[in-house]
Design a protein around this motif. Structure first.
Motif, PDB file in Angstrom:
ATOM      1  N   ARG A   1       0.766  -1.101   0.181  1.00  0.00           N
ATOM      2  CA  ARG A   1       0.135  -0.117   0.042  1.00  0.00           C
ATOM      3  C   ARG A   1       0.900   1.296  -0.051  1.00  0.00           C
ATOM      4  N   GLN A   2       2.212   1.152   0.483  1.00  0.00           N
ATOM      5  CA  GLN A   2       2.967   2.305   0.599  1.00  0.00           C
ATOM      6  C   GLN A   2       3.709   2.683  -1.097  1.00  0.00           C
ATOM      7  N   ARG A   3       3.342   1.553  -1.915  1.00  0.00           N
ATOM      8  CA  ARG A   3       4.031   1.589  -3.413  1.00  0.00           C
ATOM      9  C   ARG A   3       2.937   2.073  -4.196  1.00  0.00           C
ATOM     10  N   PRO A   4       3.236   2.292  -5.523  1.00  0.00           N
ATOM     11  CA  PRO A   4       2.261   3.000  -6.406  1.00  0.00           C
ATOM     12  C   PRO A   4       1.130   1.791  -6.745  1.00  0.00           C
ATOM     13  N   ALA A   5      -0.286   2.300  -6.850  1.00  0.00           N
ATOM     14  CA  ALA A   5      -1.197   1.416  -7.156  1.00  0.00           C
ATOM     15  C   ALA A   5      -1.022   0.833  -8.310  1.00  0.00           C
ATOM     16  N   SER A   6      -0.480   1.298  -9.282  1.00  0.00           N
ATOM     17  CA  SER A   6      -0.346   0.983 -10.848  1.00  0.00           C
ATOM     18  C   SER A   6       0.579  -0.433 -10.792  1.00  0.00           C
ATOM     19  N   LEU A   7       1.104  -0.804 -10.003  1.00  0.00           N
ATOM     20  CA  LEU A   7       2.128  -2.092 -10.025  1.00  0.00           C
ATOM     21  C   LEU A   7       1.116  -3.419 -10.134  1.00  0.00           C
ATOM     22  N   VAL A   8       1.609  -3.993 -11.042  1.00  0.00           N
ATOM     23  CA  VAL A   8       0.775  -5.356 -11.113  1.00  0.00           C
ATOM     24  C   VAL A   8       1.416  -6.430 -10.097  1.00  0.00           C
ATOM     25  N   VAL A   9       0.637  -7.106  -9.664  1.00  0.00           N
ATOM     26  CA  VAL A   9       0.953  -8.060  -8.655  1.00  0.00           C
ATOM     27  C   VAL A   9       0.398  -9.379  -9.035  1.00  0.00           C
ATOM     28  N   ALA A  10       1.312 -10.385  -8.772  1.00  0.00           N
ATOM     29  CA  ALA A  10       1.060 -11.939  -8.957  1.00  0.00           C
ATOM     30  C   ALA A  10       1.485 -12.605  -7.744  1.00  0.00           C
ATOM     31  N   ASP A  11      -0.112 -13.170  -7.382  1.00  0.00           N
ATOM     32  CA  ASP A  11       0.007 -13.806  -6.102  1.00  0.00           C
ATOM     33  C   ASP A  11       0.213 -15.309  -6.107  1.00  0.00           C
ATOM     34  N   PHE A  12       1.111 -16.034  -5.733  1.00  0.00           N
ATOM     35  CA  PHE A  12       1.468 -17.410  -5.908  1.00  0.00           C
ATOM     36  C   PHE A  12       1.008 -18.213  -4.724  1.00  0.00           C
ATOM     37  N   GLY A  13      -0.259 -18.962  -4.877  1.00  0.00           N
ATOM     38  CA  GLY A  13      -0.854 -19.387  -3.561  1.00  0.00           C
ATOM     39  C   GLY A  13      -1.511 -18.686  -2.938  1.00  0.00           C
TER      40      GLY A  13
ATOM     41  N   LEU B   1      10.520 -20.452  -7.999  1.00  0.00           N
ATOM     42  CA  LEU B   1      11.290 -19.070  -8.113  1.00  0.00           C
ATOM     43  C   LEU B   1      11.893 -19.036  -9.513  1.00  0.00           C
ATOM     44  N   GLU B   2      11.976 -20.058 -10.524  1.00  0.00           N
ATOM     45  CA  GLU B   2      12.461 -19.678 -11.898  1.00  0.00           C
ATOM     46  C   GLU B   2      11.249 -19.186 -12.497  1.00  0.00           C
ATOM     47  N   GLU B   3      10.171 -19.560 -12.284  1.00  0.00           N
ATOM     48  CA  GLU B   3       8.869 -18.991 -12.910  1.00  0.00           C
ATOM     49  C   GLU B   3       8.384 -17.511 -12.460  1.00  0.00           C
ATOM     50  N   ALA B   4       8.586 -17.317 -11.111  1.00  0.00           N
ATOM     51  CA  ALA B   4       8.653 -15.963 -10.927  1.00  0.00           C
ATOM     52  C   ALA B   4       9.643 -15.062 -11.454  1.00  0.00           C
ATOM     53  N   ASN B   5      11.034 -15.485 -11.767  1.00  0.00           N
ATOM     54  CA  ASN B   5      11.684 -14.706 -12.541  1.00  0.00           C
ATOM     55  C   ASN B   5      11.469 -14.402 -14.063  1.00  0.00           C
ATOM     56  N   ARG B   6      10.748 -15.481 -14.444  1.00  0.00           N
ATOM     57  CA  ARG B   6      10.310 -15.481 -15.773  1.00  0.00           C
ATOM     58  C   ARG B   6       9.289 -14.352 -16.018  1.00  0.00           C
ATOM     59  N   VAL B   7       8.052 -14.103 -15.126  1.00  0.00           N
ATOM     60  CA  VAL B   7       7.150 -13.504 -15.225  1.00  0.00           C
ATOM     61  C   VAL B   7       7.296 -11.995 -14.705  1.00  0.00           C
ATOM     62  N   LEU B   8       8.360 -11.693 -14.093  1.00  0.00           N
ATOM     63  CA  LEU B   8       8.810 -10.533 -13.380  1.00  0.00           C
ATOM     64  C   LEU B   8       9.483  -9.662 -14.283  1.00  0.00           C
ATOM     65  N   LYS B   9       9.152  -8.138 -14.506  1.00  0.00           N
ATOM     66  CA  LYS B   9       9.905  -7.352 -15.190  1.00  0.00           C
ATOM     67  C   LYS B   9      11.500  -7.406 -14.685  1.00  0.00           C
ATOM     68  N   GLN B  10      12.327  -6.850 -15.478  1.00  0.00           N
ATOM     69  CA  GLN B  10      13.672  -6.264 -14.999  1.00  0.00           C
ATOM     70  C   GLN B  10      13.525  -5.305 -13.753  1.00  0.00           C
TER      71      GLN B  10
ATOM     72  N   GLN C   1       3.988 -23.473 -13.520  1.00  0.00           N
ATOM     73  CA  GLN C   1       3.486 -23.007 -14.870  1.00  0.00           C
ATOM     74  C   GLN C   1       2.307 -22.274 -14.641  1.00  0.00           C
ATOM     75  N   VAL C   2       2.493 -20.818 -14.703  1.00  0.00           N
ATOM     76  CA  VAL C   2       1.369 -20.105 -14.485  1.00  0.00           C
ATOM     77  C   VAL C   2       1.157 -19.249 -16.031  1.00  0.00           C
ATOM     78  N   PRO C   3      -0.219 -19.122 -16.208  1.00  0.00           N
ATOM     79  CA  PRO C   3      -0.574 -18.590 -17.591  1.00  0.00           C
ATOM     80  C   PRO C   3      -0.385 -17.080 -17.646  1.00  0.00           C
ATOM     81  N   LEU C   4       0.820 -16.721 -17.795  1.00  0.00           N
ATOM     82  CA  LEU C   4       1.487 -15.282 -17.712  1.00  0.00           C
ATOM     83  C   LEU C   4       2.548 -15.266 -18.803  1.00  0.00           C
ATOM     84  N   GLU C   5       2.697 -13.859 -19.467  1.00  0.00           N
ATOM     85  CA  GLU C   5       3.640 -13.849 -20.387  1.00  0.00           C
ATOM     86  C   GLU C   5       4.919 -13.281 -19.755  1.00  0.00           C
ATOM     87  N   ASP C   6       5.880 -13.389 -20.364  1.00  0.00           N
ATOM     88  CA  ASP C   6       7.382 -13.064 -19.843  1.00  0.00           C
ATOM     89  C   ASP C   6       7.471 -11.539 -19.592  1.00  0.00           C
TER      90      ASP C   6
END
Length: 457
Positions: A305-317, A376-385, A350-355
């Motif tokens: 909540r202290q960060r911008p609300a425009s950030l896209v979040v992926a909740d695993f589990g 963790l490798e899947e999180a690295n794939r879907v996260l931006k730099q 294996q989540v249905p999200l683009e790189d």
């Protein structure tokens, strides 16, 4: 010429002598002094005999040696003070008679003096005995009736002695003494209480015979009612509820063990075949969460909540989508089964999200399988730099935190912050630096965490 004194004529009549007889001449001054001296010695002996009853003193020069020997022979071994004084007075009287009787006035004074001496000796001994008796009474008799009530259970010779001393020390009704009235003994106080109760019962109005049988139905109504079928049903229902609760707890522990001991694909297959198993697991998980001092998902939501609300979040589990409900950011929710329409059912490896499509990836108590490296490798794939990876796990799962952090950095992340102060959980923040720096066949021992197993309560 020489007139005879009046006392010489009157003395024979007073002494009982026939008229015409002459009375012997009175004793001289030396004889009177000697008799006074003997009287003083006699009083001293009487007082010493009162103080030392077993050994009456013998003053030198007062009696002859023969009298002393006779006195020792005649005296008993344990003579009282009064008997010793009386014997001394008798012997002294015999000596006075041998020396010559004085006048009648002198005899009367002598008798009075003897009585006074005896009274003083007796009063001294009586006062000493009275003081001893009073001390015993003060020690044995309690000061108020409350103490009598506490000592009612004590019986024996001590209690009898205390009552006896109290009876002796009680003043007679005819005597008017200035001393205050003494407290009652235990026996007297109990008797008084009994008399009071008898007095109350005596003047209590008699109960009419019509009311006597009326008390019997009251006892019947006070008896517990017979068990009805409703009570049996309630008991059976409570018993079934307890047994169901125990069964649910056992099944929750079994499912939790399966999730930690196998890969995520096996867990997905288990919940797909038995959809109610996920509901049961989630219900047991929520009961465990209530016992925690802190819920990690709330801590993560507060940071986001202290960060911008425009950030896209992926909740695993995601579970019940609590994180998505707590923040304003757009959230992708992934889990092995769905409890909310916003959940996407899939394997978290294996989540249905683009790189490089999300800004924040969250693993809140969801690194559960044996294939944590795939998550963790899947999180690295879907996260931006430069994207943010947030991990919250149970403290007891980590054997060595440093090796875990080193293994995560080899997968293309950098440690930003860590919170190890909580007693139950560890929280980490990582930043994506690039793709993994090791190949898929490289072994990372730091990623092997201990399973979080719940004990039977």
């Amino acid at each position: 010429m020489f007139e005879e004194p009046e006392w010489a004529e009157e003395a024979p009549v007073a002494a009982g002598l026939p008229p015409g007889t002459s009375r012997p001449r009175p004793a001289s001054a030396s004889q009177i002094k000697g008799s006074k001296h003997r009287q003083l010695l006699a009083t001293l002996r009487a007082l010493e005999a009162a103080s030392l009853p077993q050994q009456p003193p013998s003053l030198p020069g007062s009696d002859s040696e023969e009298d002393v020997v006779e006195r020792k022979k005649k005296r008993p071994k344990k003579a009282s003070s009064t008997t010793a004084s009386i014997e001394i007075e008798k012997k002294r009287k015999k000596k006075c008679q041998q020396q010559g009787p004085p006048g009648s006035d002198y005899e009367e004074k002598e008798v009075k003096r003897k009585k006074k001496c005896l009274k003083g000796v007796l009063s001294a001994s009586d006062s000493a005995e009275e003081q001893k008796r009073k001390r015993k009474c003060q020690k044995q008799v309690p000061s108020n009736p409350a103490q009598h009530q506490d000592s009612e259970n004590q019986t024996g010779p001590k209690a009898w002695k205390s009552s006896a001393t109290n009876d002796q020390s009680k003043p007679s009704p005819g005597s008017t003494s200035a001393n205050p009235p003494q407290t009652l003994s235990r026996k007297q106080w109990r008797n008084r209480q009994k008399n009071k109760r008898r007095h109350k019962n005596k003047f209590r109005p008699p109960q009419p015979p019509d009311q006597a049988p009326a008390t019997a139905p009251k006892e019947e109504t006070e008896m517990p009612p017979a068990p009805s079928p409703d009570n049996h049903e309630d008991r059976a229902g409570a018993l079934r509820a307890r047994m169901a609760q125990r069964l649910d707890g056992a099944r929750f522990r079994y499912l939790n063990e399966q999730l930690y001991s196998g890969p995520s694909s096996a867990a997905q297959r288990l919940f797909h075949e038995d959809p109610e198993a996920f509901l049961l697991y989630h219900r047991g998980f929520q009961s465990q969460v209530k016992k925690w001092p802190l819920q990690p998902v709330d801590r993560i939501a507060r940071d986001l909540r202290q960060r911008p609300a425009s950030l896209v979040v992926a909740d695993f589990g995601c579970g019940d989508c609590r994180l998505a409900s707590s923040i304003r950011n757009p959230v992708y929710c992934f889990d092995l089964a769905s409890l909310d329409p916003r959940v996407t059912v899939c394997d978290m490896a294996q989540v249905p999200l683009e790189d490089e499509s999300v800004d924040v990836a969250v693993f809140c108590l969801s690194l559960m399988g044996t294939n944590i490296r795939d998550f963790l490798e899947e999180a690295n794939r879907v996260l931006k730099q430069g994207g943010l990876l947030k991990v919250a796990e149970v403290r007891s799962r980590f054997e060595d935190v440093r090796t875990f952090l080193g293994a995560v950095t080899k997968l293309g992340f950098k440690v930003i912050s860590k919170d190890l102060t909580n007693s139950h959980f560890f929280l980490f923040d990582f930043e994506k630096t690039g793709p993994p720096r090791v190949g898929p066949k490289a072994q990372l021992t730091g990623l092997k965490l201990q399973p979080c197993l719940y004990k039977r309560r």
